[in-house]
Design a protein around this motif. Sequence first.
Motif, PDB file in Angstrom:
ATOM      1  N   CYS A 284       0.831  -1.209   0.000  1.00 44.62           N
ATOM      2  CA  CYS A 284       0.000   0.000   0.000  1.00 44.62           C
ATOM      3  C   CYS A 284       0.868   1.262   0.000  1.00 44.62           C
ATOM      4  O   CYS A 284       1.636   1.483   0.944  1.00 44.62           O
ATOM      5  N   PRO A 285       0.771   2.112  -1.028  1.00 44.00           N
ATOM      6  CA  PRO A 285       1.515   3.373  -1.039  1.00 44.00           C
ATOM      7  C   PRO A 285       1.145   4.235   0.163  1.00 44.00           C
ATOM      8  O   PRO A 285       0.034   4.151   0.693  1.00 44.00           O
ATOM      9  N   MET A 286       2.081   5.096   0.572  1.00 48.85           N
ATOM     10  CA  MET A 286       1.857   5.862   1.802  1.00 48.85           C
ATOM     11  C   MET A 286       2.662   7.149   1.814  1.00 48.85           C
ATOM     12  O   MET A 286       3.658   7.287   1.097  1.00 48.85           O
ATOM     13  N   VAL A 287       2.227   8.068   2.666  1.00 46.20           N
ATOM     14  CA  VAL A 287       3.010   9.236   3.046  1.00 46.20           C
ATOM     15  C   VAL A 287       3.313   9.074   4.530  1.00 46.20           C
ATOM     16  O   VAL A 287       2.396   8.912   5.340  1.00 46.20           O
ATOM     17  N   ILE A 288       4.603   9.110   4.875  1.00 48.54           N
ATOM     18  CA  ILE A 288       5.036   8.891   6.253  1.00 48.54           C
ATOM     19  C   ILE A 288       5.223  10.243   6.936  1.00 48.54           C
ATOM     20  O   ILE A 288       5.872  11.145   6.387  1.00 48.54           O
ATOM     21  N   VAL A 289       4.650  10.383   8.135  1.00 49.01           N
ATOM     22  CA  VAL A 289       4.774  11.640   8.882  1.00 49.01           C
ATOM     23  C   VAL A 289       5.412  11.374  10.238  1.00 49.01           C
ATOM     24  O   VAL A 289       5.197  10.331  10.856  1.00 49.01           O
ATOM     25  N   TYR A 290       6.195  12.347  10.687  1.00 47.90           N
ATOM     26  CA  TYR A 290       6.997  12.177  11.902  1.00 47.90           C
ATOM     27  C   TYR A 290       7.139  13.538  12.569  1.00 47.90           C
ATOM     28  O   TYR A 290       7.704  14.467  11.987  1.00 47.90           O
ATOM     29  N   ARG A 291       6.583  13.664  13.779  1.00 50.26           N
ATOM     30  CA  ARG A 291       6.670  14.947  14.481  1.00 50.26           C
ATOM     31  C   ARG A 291       6.783  14.702  15.978  1.00 50.26           C
ATOM     32  O   ARG A 291       5.985  13.961  16.556  1.00 50.26           O
ATOM     33  N   ALA A 321       8.420   5.670  -0.027  1.00 53.28           N
ATOM     34  CA  ALA A 321       7.320   6.481   0.502  1.00 53.28           C
ATOM     35  C   ALA A 321       7.872   7.843   0.898  1.00 53.28           C
ATOM     36  O   ALA A 321       8.943   7.928   1.507  1.00 53.28           O
ATOM     37  N   GLU A 322       7.157   8.891   0.560  1.00 52.52           N
ATOM     38  CA  GLU A 322       7.586  10.243   0.929  1.00 52.52           C
ATOM     39  C   GLU A 322       7.579  10.388   2.448  1.00 52.52           C
ATOM     40  O   GLU A 322       6.678   9.887   3.133  1.00 52.52           O
ATOM     41  N   ASN A 333       1.152  19.840   2.680  1.00 48.86           N
ATOM     42  CA  ASN A 333       2.202  18.927   2.217  1.00 48.86           C
ATOM     43  C   ASN A 333       1.704  17.491   2.142  1.00 48.86           C
ATOM     44  O   ASN A 333       1.989  16.762   1.184  1.00 48.86           O
ATOM     45  N   ILE A 334       0.967  17.078   3.164  1.00 50.29           N
ATOM     46  CA  ILE A 334       0.454  15.704   3.180  1.00 50.29           C
ATOM     47  C   ILE A 334      -0.489  15.479   2.008  1.00 50.29           C
ATOM     48  O   ILE A 334      -0.404  14.465   1.305  1.00 50.29           O
ATOM     49  N   ALA A 335      -1.389  16.412   1.799  1.00 51.55           N
ATOM     50  CA  ALA A 335      -2.357  16.272   0.710  1.00 51.55           C
ATOM     51  C   ALA A 335      -1.648  16.261  -0.644  1.00 51.55           C
ATOM     52  O   ALA A 335      -1.984  15.460  -1.526  1.00 51.55           O
ATOM     53  N   ARG A 336      -0.678  17.151  -0.811  1.00 51.72           N
ATOM     54  CA  ARG A 336       0.042  17.216  -2.090  1.00 51.72           C
ATOM     55  C   ARG A 336       0.731  15.893  -2.406  1.00 51.72           C
ATOM     56  O   ARG A 336       0.631  15.370  -3.525  1.00 51.72           O
ATOM     57  N   GLU A 337       1.435  15.327  -1.429  1.00 52.82           N
ATOM     58  CA  GLU A 337       2.153  14.064  -1.656  1.00 52.82           C
ATOM     59  C   GLU A 337       1.183  12.908  -1.864  1.00 52.82           C
ATOM     60  O   GLU A 337       1.452  12.005  -2.662  1.00 52.82           O
ATOM     61  N   SER A 338       0.069  12.931  -1.179  1.00 55.45           N
ATOM     62  CA  SER A 338      -0.933  11.877  -1.353  1.00 55.45           C
ATOM     63  C   SER A 338      -1.525  11.908  -2.751  1.00 55.45           C
ATOM     64  O   SER A 338      -1.738  10.871  -3.389  1.00 55.45           O
ATOM     65  N   LEU A 339      -1.785  13.101  -3.234  1.00 56.34           N
ATOM     66  CA  LEU A 339      -2.409  13.249  -4.554  1.00 56.34           C
ATOM     67  C   LEU A 339      -1.488  12.788  -5.688  1.00 56.34           C
ATOM     68  O   LEU A 339      -1.958  12.374  -6.751  1.00 56.34           O
ATOM     69  N   LYS A 340      -0.172  12.850  -5.466  1.00 55.00           N
ATOM     70  CA  LYS A 340       0.764  12.372  -6.484  1.00 55.00           C
ATOM     71  C   LYS A 340       0.517  10.908  -6.809  1.00 55.00           C
ATOM     72  O   LYS A 340       0.696  10.477  -7.945  1.00 55.00           O
ATOM     73  N   VAL A 341       0.116  10.150  -5.786  1.00 55.69           N
ATOM     74  CA  VAL A 341      -0.170   8.730  -5.980  1.00 55.69           C
ATOM     75  C   VAL A 341      -1.614   8.517  -6.410  1.00 55.69           C
ATOM     76  O   VAL A 341      -1.905   7.755  -7.328  1.00 55.69           O
ATOM     77  N   LEU A 342      -2.528   9.203  -5.740  1.00 59.14           N
ATOM     78  CA  LEU A 342      -3.947   8.993  -6.004  1.00 59.14           C
ATOM     79  C   LEU A 342      -4.366   9.432  -7.405  1.00 59.14           C
ATOM     80  O   LEU A 342      -5.300   8.866  -7.980  1.00 59.14           O
TER      81      LEU A 342
END
Length: 390
Positions: A284-291, A321-322, A333-342
Amino acid sequence: MYNSEFNILIIAGEASGDIHGSGLVNALRDLLPKASFSGLGGKKMRAAKVHTFFDIERMGAIGVMEILGDLFHYWKVYQTLSSKISSGQYDAAILIDYPTLNLRIARLCRQKGCPVFFFISPQIWAWRKSRIKQIRRDINKMFVVLPFEEKIYSEAGVNTEFVGHPFLETVRPAMTREEAFEKFGLIPGRPVVGLLPGSRKNEINSLLQVMVQAAGKLKDSLKECQFMLPIADTVDPEFIHRQLGDNPLGIKTTEGQSYDVMNCCDSLIIASGSATLEAGILGCPMVIVYRLNWLTYFIAKVLIKSEFIGLVNIVAGEKLAEELIQHEVTADNIARESLKVLNDPIHHQAIRSRLLKVRESLGEPGVMQRIAAHISNDLIARSNHEKVSI
């Protein structure tokens, strides 16, 4: 099968360790049916009849500031385990990941002559390489789950074996994609995005709201987009529902079933951690976030030497994965990277194919049985006063 009674300490500090611990205990019971297990774990380990002195729900803090916020509880856990070990009641200790506590427990066990088996090694390849001296001194056998780790530890003189990754056996959806769509009330043909903010409260507090904001932006771009949020076993569902509030996006939640959720999603927004490798195994493609807390992040930035933060990227040796880190974790940023795949089916399929190749590098099924055989053989030999190489 061996009928002697062994008393085994087993310690896991978070949700993934709880799953692995329960699987290993079940495999050991097949070989050592009279063995008893106690220590630190969660629902899965208790279901495997492990007596837990503390639950792992309060053991999931990440970083210095987060741990300091609950320091008394951590000290109480350590003191209790120290007292149990000092009593000399254990024939062996099985320590699963969680090195901040488990390396201290390993030292106590060595001092009491209790053999230590460590499963899922500290990530010395990423940070605190100096720990290797203590590991070599205090641990009898290290079972590693990432293919490149065996060489690192063996060259440092640690008795090490690559046994394969337990995710190969545990990361299995219970339903087909079609069955999951029906159960979760999803509409076929419309994109599905999974929100996975982690299994620890401080992760969820840090990440869930920005994930929901990103979901709102995805909804603006993809009007028919649907959202799923699996709630980890270590998290109170009401805690999540309070955070979602009125839930205007209609985010569907489910308790557990994270693999079924991942399997029916077109993309994930996911907290950095072991779940990224689980998602990778499922392709499953993903965007990884870390804060993190700013001080914890500053310390980590100085100490951590790994090129990537997402486990799936680390295993792959490339950025599949980004990764969005700290100030980069914004809804835009999250939406932009997600849309690249979607928005790109060809790119989506290419990422999926590369993710599935990661699975091939993780060894073969039967991980728990292999580890259980090593541990049981060693305990039996020790009980017979034999000297063996483990």
